[in-house]
Design a protein around this motif. Structure first.
Motif, PDB file in Angstrom:
ATOM      1  N   GLN A  14     -16.665 -44.642  92.496  1.00 29.36           N
ATOM      2  CA  GLN A  14     -16.166 -43.503  93.262  1.00 29.36           C
ATOM      3  C   GLN A  14     -16.499 -42.178  92.564  1.00 29.36           C
ATOM      4  O   GLN A  14     -16.754 -42.125  91.361  1.00 29.36           O
ATOM      5  CB  GLN A  14     -14.639 -43.601  93.443  1.00 29.36           C
ATOM      6  N   HIS A  15     -16.443 -41.106  93.349  1.00 27.29           N
ATOM      7  CA  HIS A  15     -16.549 -39.755  92.800  1.00 27.29           C
ATOM      8  C   HIS A  15     -15.164 -39.352  92.297  1.00 27.29           C
ATOM      9  O   HIS A  15     -14.193 -39.378  93.057  1.00 27.29           O
ATOM     10  CB  HIS A  15     -17.038 -38.777  93.861  1.00 27.29           C
ATOM     11  N   LEU A  16     -15.080 -38.990  91.024  1.00 26.37           N
ATOM     12  CA  LEU A  16     -13.790 -38.719  90.412  1.00 26.37           C
ATOM     13  C   LEU A  16     -13.670 -37.258  89.972  1.00 26.37           C
ATOM     14  O   LEU A  16     -14.648 -36.643  89.541  1.00 26.37           O
ATOM     15  CB  LEU A  16     -13.573 -39.622  89.191  1.00 26.37           C
ATOM     16  N   ILE A  17     -12.454 -36.740  90.082  1.00 28.27           N
ATOM     17  CA  ILE A  17     -12.097 -35.439  89.536  1.00 28.27           C
ATOM     18  C   ILE A  17     -11.116 -35.689  88.398  1.00 28.27           C
ATOM     19  O   ILE A  17     -10.081 -36.330  88.595  1.00 28.27           O
ATOM     20  CB  ILE A  17     -11.422 -34.535  90.586  1.00 28.27           C
ATOM     21  N   ALA A  18     -11.419 -35.191  87.211  1.00 30.36           N
ATOM     22  CA  ALA A  18     -10.508 -35.286  86.069  1.00 30.36           C
ATOM     23  C   ALA A  18      -9.843 -33.930  85.875  1.00 30.36           C
ATOM     24  O   ALA A  18     -10.497 -32.887  85.990  1.00 30.36           O
ATOM     25  CB  ALA A  18     -11.269 -35.676  84.806  1.00 30.36           C
TER      26      ALA A  18
ATOM     27  N   SER B 192     -19.545 -40.298  89.866  1.00 27.71           N
ATOM     28  CA  SER B 192     -19.635 -38.993  89.208  1.00 27.71           C
ATOM     29  C   SER B 192     -18.262 -38.655  88.652  1.00 27.71           C
ATOM     30  O   SER B 192     -17.249 -39.196  89.107  1.00 27.71           O
ATOM     31  CB  SER B 192     -20.084 -37.903  90.193  1.00 27.71           C
ATOM     32  N   VAL B 193     -18.234 -37.767  87.665  1.00 22.64           N
ATOM     33  CA  VAL B 193     -16.982 -37.260  87.102  1.00 22.64           C
ATOM     34  C   VAL B 193     -17.100 -35.756  86.961  1.00 22.64           C
ATOM     35  O   VAL B 193     -18.032 -35.253  86.320  1.00 22.64           O
ATOM     36  CB  VAL B 193     -16.667 -37.882  85.725  1.00 22.64           C
ATOM     37  N   THR B 194     -16.181 -35.049  87.563  1.00 24.66           N
ATOM     38  CA  THR B 194     -16.149 -33.590  87.504  1.00 24.66           C
ATOM     39  C   THR B 194     -14.795 -33.145  86.956  1.00 24.66           C
ATOM     40  O   THR B 194     -13.768 -33.689  87.354  1.00 24.66           O
ATOM     41  CB  THR B 194     -16.339 -32.978  88.904  1.00 24.66           C
TER      42      THR B 194
END
Length: 364
Positions: free
Chosen positions: A151-155, A174-176
């Motif tokens: 999954q596309h993740l937001i940290a 991805s990690v943003t």
């Protein structure tokens, strides 16, 4: 940019940091001319929700274990129909933001797009904690974390983003890093409202759920060995449980427990010091709120967030985790010497509109 319709999904609107974050983000997006919708799984709300926000509930407050092993499939179907109904009424969503494990588990199975899952807590530390609660608790956490694979993740902090990027359990698409949003001017305005039951004299304050993660036991142990005999105010949602713990330790005369507050900011502003004693966080919102109100802080150097919030200027306000003596010494030092709270670059990075713009960039 034309107005975007954004779905912000979360377990409930119970009293917690992630819940405040999604409401702040929704309010900011609304003020910028966009159309956020809060998609709340369970009809539980302890926060005061701004009247202009569009809030939708899927499950009743009395419906339990909606993500249980035997119920998950039916719950996912219900969420899928619910979202389809909302899009039929309001139009297609340009972006889905999912928050917290239960919601991530559901939303990744529903198949909406574009979907970004916002990770609010240290993953490995959460698994360690659940392991102590038994194999079923560990499995449920592991299952929810596995839903983030691909999954596309937001940290919500760079430390958390690094953990996700190097995880051996999942491989994100991805990690943003996007910090939590704060309406700093609103916080400062709300802090001017003085509640009638606020203590008149000096006090230190802890704000957070009465949960194992927050390590009230370490805080209470530090309180016992502090040189300063300043009362401790606890703002927490489980007041009965907190009172029981305080009485067990014989600290009734040192600890004041008003319980959960819709507006904690006057309490924070008027404190001599805010303390965070957690084993782990994702960001540490209360530290940021205290600094915005010019209230000194002491925090455990836990993963993740506090070191990024305090930076080099306030690194001396960080102490090792699970060390009551070090925590007590740091609180005594700050109460005696004070700290300079000028030129904190983190405050420029967390303004609600600035953060909202980062989220909008995800809506293609």
């Amino acid at each position: 940019m034309s107005g975007k319709r954004i779905a912000i999904a979360i377990n409930s609107l119970a009293g917690g940091g992630a819940e405040k974050v999604v409401m702040t983000l929704a309010s900011s997006l609304t003020a910028m001319g966009h159309e956020p919708h809060l998609l709340v799984l369970q009809n539980i709300c302890q926060h005061e929700v701004a009247p202009e926000l569009k809030v939708h509930y899927c499950f009743g407050a009395e419906e339990r274990n909606i993500d249980g092993f035997w119920r998950l499939s039916n719950s996912v179907k219900r969420v899928k129909q619910w979202i389809a109904g909302l899009e039929a009424e309001y139009g297609k969503f340009d972006l889905f933001l999912s928050n917290l494990h239960q919601t991530n588990l559901m939303m990744t199975r529903v198949g909406v797009a574009p979907l970004y899952c916002v990770v609010h807590n240290a993953m490995e530390e959460e698994l360690k904690r659940q392991r102590k609660l038994g194999p079923l608790a560990w499995f449920e956490m592991w299952r929810a974390q596995q839903a983030l694979d691909g999954q596309h993740l937001i940290a919500v902090s760079e430390g958390l983003a690094n953990e996700l990027r190097h995880s051996k359990r999942i491989k994100p698409a991805s990690v943003t890093t996007i910090y939590n949003p704060f309406e700093l001017d609103t916080i400062r305005t709300l802090a001017e409202q003085r509640p009638a039951d606020m203590p008149e004299g000096d006090y230190i304050i802890h704000v957070g759920r009465f949960a194992r993660q927050k390590r009230h036991d370490v805080l209470f142990a530090a309180l016992k060995v502090m040189q300063h005999q300043v009362p401790l105010v606890l703002l927490c949602s489980n007041r009965k449980k907190a009172l029981k713990a305080v009485k067990k330790l014989g600290l009734e005369q040192r600890v004041i427990i008003p319980g959960f507050q819709q507006n904690p900011f006057p309490w924070i502003k008027n404190a001599k010091l805010l303390v965070l004693s957690s084993d782990y966080e994702g960001f540490g919102n209360v530290l940021l709120e205290a600094l915005a109100l010019n209230t000194p802080v002491v925090s455990t150097d836990c993963p993740h967030g506090p070191d990024e919030i305090l930076g080099d200027a306030l690194a001396h306000c960080l102490v090792p985790r699970r060390d009551p003596q070090a925590l007590a010494a740091a609180m005594d030092r700050v109460l005696t010497q004070g700290v300079s709270l000028e030129q904190l670059p983190i405050l420029d990075a967390v303004g609600a509109e600035h953060v909202a713009q980062q989220y909008l960039a995800l809506a293609k």
